[in-house]
Design a protein around this motif. Structure first.
Motif, mmCIF file in Angstrom:
data_model
loop_
_atom_site.group_PDB
_atom_site.id
_atom_site.type_symbol
_atom_site.label_atom_id
_atom_site.label_comp_id
_atom_site.label_asym_id
_atom_site.label_seq_id
_atom_site.Cartn_x
_atom_site.Cartn_y
_atom_site.Cartn_z
ATOM 1 N N ASP A 1 73.755 -15.277 -20.750
ATOM 2 C CA ASP A 1 72.658 -14.358 -20.432
ATOM 3 C C ASP A 1 72.689 -13.902 -18.965
ATOM 4 O O ASP A 1 71.782 -13.201 -18.505
ATOM 5 C CB ASP A 1 71.300 -15.016 -20.733
ATOM 6 N N GLY A 2 73.710 -14.359 -18.214
ATOM 7 C CA GLY A 2 73.835 -13.927 -16.818
ATOM 8 C C GLY A 2 72.857 -14.602 -15.871
ATOM 9 O O GLY A 2 72.575 -14.116 -14.780
ATOM 10 N N LYS A 3 72.324 -15.757 -16.277
ATOM 11 C CA LYS A 3 71.304 -16.425 -15.450
ATOM 12 C C LYS A 3 71.882 -17.409 -14.438
ATOM 13 O O LYS A 3 71.153 -17.978 -13.632
ATOM 14 C CB LYS A 3 70.313 -17.168 -16.355
ATOM 15 N N TYR A 4 73.187 -17.648 -14.501
ATOM 16 C CA TYR A 4 73.781 -18.665 -13.627
ATOM 17 C C TYR A 4 73.984 -18.089 -12.233
ATOM 18 O O TYR A 4 74.843 -17.246 -12.025
ATOM 19 C CB TYR A 4 75.109 -19.130 -14.239
ATOM 20 N N GLU A 5 73.178 -18.593 -11.284
ATOM 21 C CA GLU A 5 73.263 -18.068 -9.917
ATOM 22 C C GLU A 5 73.832 -19.072 -8.942
ATOM 23 O O GLU A 5 73.785 -18.868 -7.730
ATOM 24 C CB GLU A 5 71.866 -17.613 -9.471
ATOM 25 N N GLY A 6 74.347 -20.178 -9.473
ATOM 26 C CA GLY A 6 74.950 -21.173 -8.583
ATOM 27 C C GLY A 6 74.487 -22.570 -8.923
ATOM 28 O O GLY A 6 73.427 -22.754 -9.531
ATOM 29 N N TRP A 7 75.320 -23.528 -8.516
ATOM 30 C CA TRP A 7 75.030 -24.949 -8.773
ATOM 31 C C TRP A 7 73.670 -25.303 -8.201
ATOM 32 O O TRP A 7 73.304 -24.830 -7.115
ATOM 33 C CB TRP A 7 76.124 -25.777 -8.107
ATOM 34 N N ALA A 8 72.939 -26.150 -8.871
ATOM 35 C CA ALA A 8 71.636 -26.560 -8.361
ATOM 36 C C ALA A 8 71.357 -27.994 -8.780
ATOM 37 O O ALA A 8 71.718 -28.398 -9.890
ATOM 38 C CB ALA A 8 70.548 -25.630 -8.890
ATOM 39 N N VAL B 1 73.880 -28.515 -24.291
ATOM 40 C CA VAL B 1 75.063 -27.663 -24.309
ATOM 41 C C VAL B 1 74.766 -26.241 -24.813
ATOM 42 O O VAL B 1 75.185 -25.256 -24.194
ATOM 43 C CB VAL B 1 76.192 -28.319 -25.148
ATOM 44 N N ALA B 2 74.045 -26.141 -25.913
ATOM 45 C CA ALA B 2 73.801 -24.807 -26.483
ATOM 46 C C ALA B 2 72.907 -23.973 -25.550
ATOM 47 O O ALA B 2 73.154 -22.785 -25.317
ATOM 48 C CB ALA B 2 73.161 -24.935 -27.867
ATOM 49 N N GLU B 3 71.895 -24.644 -25.010
ATOM 50 C CA GLU B 3 70.978 -23.973 -24.089
ATOM 51 C C GLU B 3 71.717 -23.496 -22.826
ATOM 52 O O GLU B 3 71.503 -22.380 -22.332
ATOM 53 C CB GLU B 3 69.946 -25.032 -23.678
ATOM 54 N N ALA B 4 72.597 -24.366 -22.327
ATOM 55 C CA ALA B 4 73.340 -24.049 -21.109
ATOM 56 C C ALA B 4 74.339 -22.916 -21.354
ATOM 57 O O ALA B 4 74.518 -22.032 -20.503
ATOM 58 C CB ALA B 4 74.067 -25.301 -20.608
ATOM 59 N N ASP B 5 74.950 -22.933 -22.508
ATOM 60 C CA ASP B 5 75.904 -21.874 -22.874
ATOM 61 C C ASP B 5 75.178 -20.527 -22.908
ATOM 62 O O ASP B 5 75.650 -19.524 -22.364
ATOM 63 C CB ASP B 5 76.515 -22.220 -24.247
ATOM 64 N N LYS B 6 74.019 -20.544 -23.510
ATOM 65 C CA LYS B 6 73.241 -19.302 -23.609
ATOM 66 C C LYS B 6 72.815 -18.827 -22.203
ATOM 67 O O LYS B 6 72.837 -17.630 -21.899
ATOM 68 C CB LYS B 6 72.006 -19.529 -24.493
ATOM 69 N N VAL C 1 65.669 -21.056 -42.437
ATOM 70 C CA VAL C 1 65.294 -22.002 -41.391
ATOM 71 C C VAL C 1 63.806 -21.801 -41.152
ATOM 72 O O VAL C 1 63.336 -20.655 -41.139
ATOM 73 C CB VAL C 1 66.108 -21.713 -40.103
ATOM 74 N N TYR C 2 63.050 -22.882 -40.994
ATOM 75 C CA TYR C 2 61.602 -22.752 -40.836
ATOM 76 C C TYR C 2 61.294 -21.792 -39.687
ATOM 77 O O TYR C 2 61.797 -21.963 -38.575
ATOM 78 C CB TYR C 2 60.957 -24.124 -40.575
ATOM 79 N N PRO C 3 60.480 -20.766 -39.956
ATOM 80 C CA PRO C 3 60.245 -19.729 -38.937
ATOM 81 C C PRO C 3 59.707 -20.304 -37.626
ATOM 82 O O PRO C 3 58.756 -21.082 -37.641
ATOM 83 C CB PRO C 3 59.213 -18.798 -39.589
ATOM 84 N N GLY C 4 60.328 -19.917 -36.549
ATOM 85 C CA GLY C 4 59.900 -20.381 -35.231
ATOM 86 C C GLY C 4 60.845 -21.427 -34.668
ATOM 87 O O GLY C 4 61.016 -21.544 -33.457
ATOM 88 N N LEU C 5 61.495 -22.167 -35.560
ATOM 89 C CA LEU C 5 62.434 -23.207 -35.113
ATOM 90 C C LEU C 5 63.531 -22.594 -34.236
ATOM 91 O O LEU C 5 63.951 -23.164 -33.232
ATOM 92 C CB LEU C 5 63.046 -23.867 -36.360
ATOM 93 N N GLU C 6 63.969 -21.401 -34.625
ATOM 94 C CA GLU C 6 65.079 -20.761 -33.902
ATOM 95 C C GLU C 6 64.654 -20.276 -32.516
ATOM 96 O O GLU C 6 65.508 -19.971 -31.688
ATOM 97 C CB GLU C 6 65.665 -19.618 -34.748
ATOM 98 N N LYS C 7 63.352 -20.254 -32.245
ATOM 99 C CA LYS C 7 62.888 -19.807 -30.920
ATOM 100 C C LYS C 7 62.735 -20.970 -29.941
ATOM 101 O O LYS C 7 62.589 -20.756 -28.743
ATOM 102 C CB LYS C 7 61.539 -19.092 -31.061
ATOM 103 N N LEU C 8 62.735 -22.183 -30.464
ATOM 104 C CA LEU C 8 62.542 -23.341 -29.586
ATOM 105 C C LEU C 8 63.841 -23.677 -28.849
ATOM 106 O O LEU C 8 64.923 -23.613 -29.417
ATOM 107 C CB LEU C 8 62.095 -24.558 -30.407
ATOM 108 N N GLN C 9 63.714 -24.038 -27.573
ATOM 109 C CA GLN C 9 64.881 -24.411 -26.762
ATOM 110 C C GLN C 9 65.373 -25.811 -27.089
ATOM 111 O O GLN C 9 66.549 -26.122 -26.896
ATOM 112 C CB GLN C 9 64.514 -24.379 -25.268
#
Ligand code: GLV
Ligand code: GLV
Length: 320
Positions: free
Chosen positions: A129-136, A120-125, A272-280
């Protein structure tokens, strides 16, 4: 009776105390007080009781600063922030706020399980971020919850409620580890008991932690135990951060040892342990598992009721 409240809490409890004739001082800062600030605040008046938070470290120095205070009512179910041995030695009563937050924390646990499984969080982002170009057909494929094994580490009040939701709400199989079997959840949810943490980890698709923070549970989840989890499995933590070695978890997530994690608590909050926030493959929430208006108000009332019972000469209902 004079009561010091270390930070503003919902007004339910404050009003209850006032109605019962207590004099209330709430810290004027809406933030965590430093040790020095707390000591100096407590020295302002001969306080008879303190309503404190899980972010306050309550130890001998604090007890010294408030020699009249014979009850510390913690606004949390966990009380690892309080030196209980020291309190006991001084005859100080400590109370917590169990039960009223059980359903809410279990709900947040499921919010995290669903969010990590359905990305959910990844999809929301992705959309923002304007990456949604259509159902796939294969866009952001997640994993089903139904039929999967939910491994509960610590089958107390909250763990048992998470088992209930997993079984009845989502059709999951329930497995659990605890220091002793919980016959009620075996009977009600056909939960399978694992006498070792490793056994539970290797049998589970979702591992949800519900143990208190104790010397015996600190870094209960470490590198070797993460390696026992399935590479497709997820770790959920709504208990206390230090139960998990966060560096080990970061490495396991980065290296694909496990599929993902959802964390409401951290080893060195608010860091938060550094780097954790960069992981998907990780969801991060800021220690809000009990944070609903209803529950935080109920916790406020409960803390106040404990103080009132104490001064009416009763054993407070939630003395720990
Ligand atoms: C929250 O973490 C609590 O212990 O109530
Ligand atoms: C999905 O949107 C479907 O109709 O299957």
């Amino acid at each position: 009776m004079k009561i010091f409240i270390t930070r503003k809490v919902p007004e339910t409890g404050i009003n209850l105390l006032k109605e019962n004739g207590y004099e209330i001082d709430v810290s004027p800062h809406d933030r965590v007080l430093s040790k020095e600030e707390l000591v100096s605040a407590l020295k302002q008046k001969p306080y008879d009781a303190v309503l404190c938070l899980l972010t306050d470290k309550i130890d001998a120095e604090i007890f010294e600063a408030s020699p009249n205070a014979k009850i510390f009512a913690n606004y949390a179910v966990g009380f690892n922030n309080i030196d209980i041995e020291e309190a006991k030695r001084r005859g100080i009563v400590v109370t917590n706020t169990p039960d009223v937050l059980t359903d809410t924390v279990a709900e947040h646990t499921f919010a995290l399980i669903m969010a990590i499984a359905h990305r959910v969080a990844e999809a929301d982002k992705f959309v923002r971020d304007g990456k949604y170009e259509g159902w796939a057909p294969e866009l952001l494929l997640g994993t089903d919850i139904k039929g999967k094994t939910l491994g509960i580490l610590g089958a107390g009040r909250i763990g048992a409620r998470v088992a209930f939701q997993g079984k009845n709400g989502f059709g999951m199989e329930i497995a659990y580890y605890d220091i002793k079997p919980n016959e009620a959840i075996e009977k009600e949810f056909q939960a399978t008991f694992y006498p070792s943490v490793e056994g539970l980890l290797s049998a589970s698709d979702f591992v949800s932690i519900h143990v208190p923070l104790l010397d015996s549970t600190r870094h209960m989840i470490n590198t070797s135990r993460l390696a026992k989890m399935r590479p497709t499995a997820y770790l959920i933590n709504t208990s206390r951060g230090p139960v998990v070695d966060e560096k080990a978890l970061f490495e396991a997530l980065r290296d694909g040892i496990i599929a993902g994690a959802a964390l409401d608590v951290f080893e060195n909050e608010p860091k938060v342990y550094p780097g954790l926030e960069k992981l998907q493959n990780v969801i991060l929430t800021p220690h809000i598992a009990s944070a609903t208006l209803e529950t935080r108000s109920a916790m406020s009332t409960m803390a106040a009721e404990n103080i009132i019972a104490f001064f009416e000469g009763q054993t407070p209902p939630n003395a720990v």
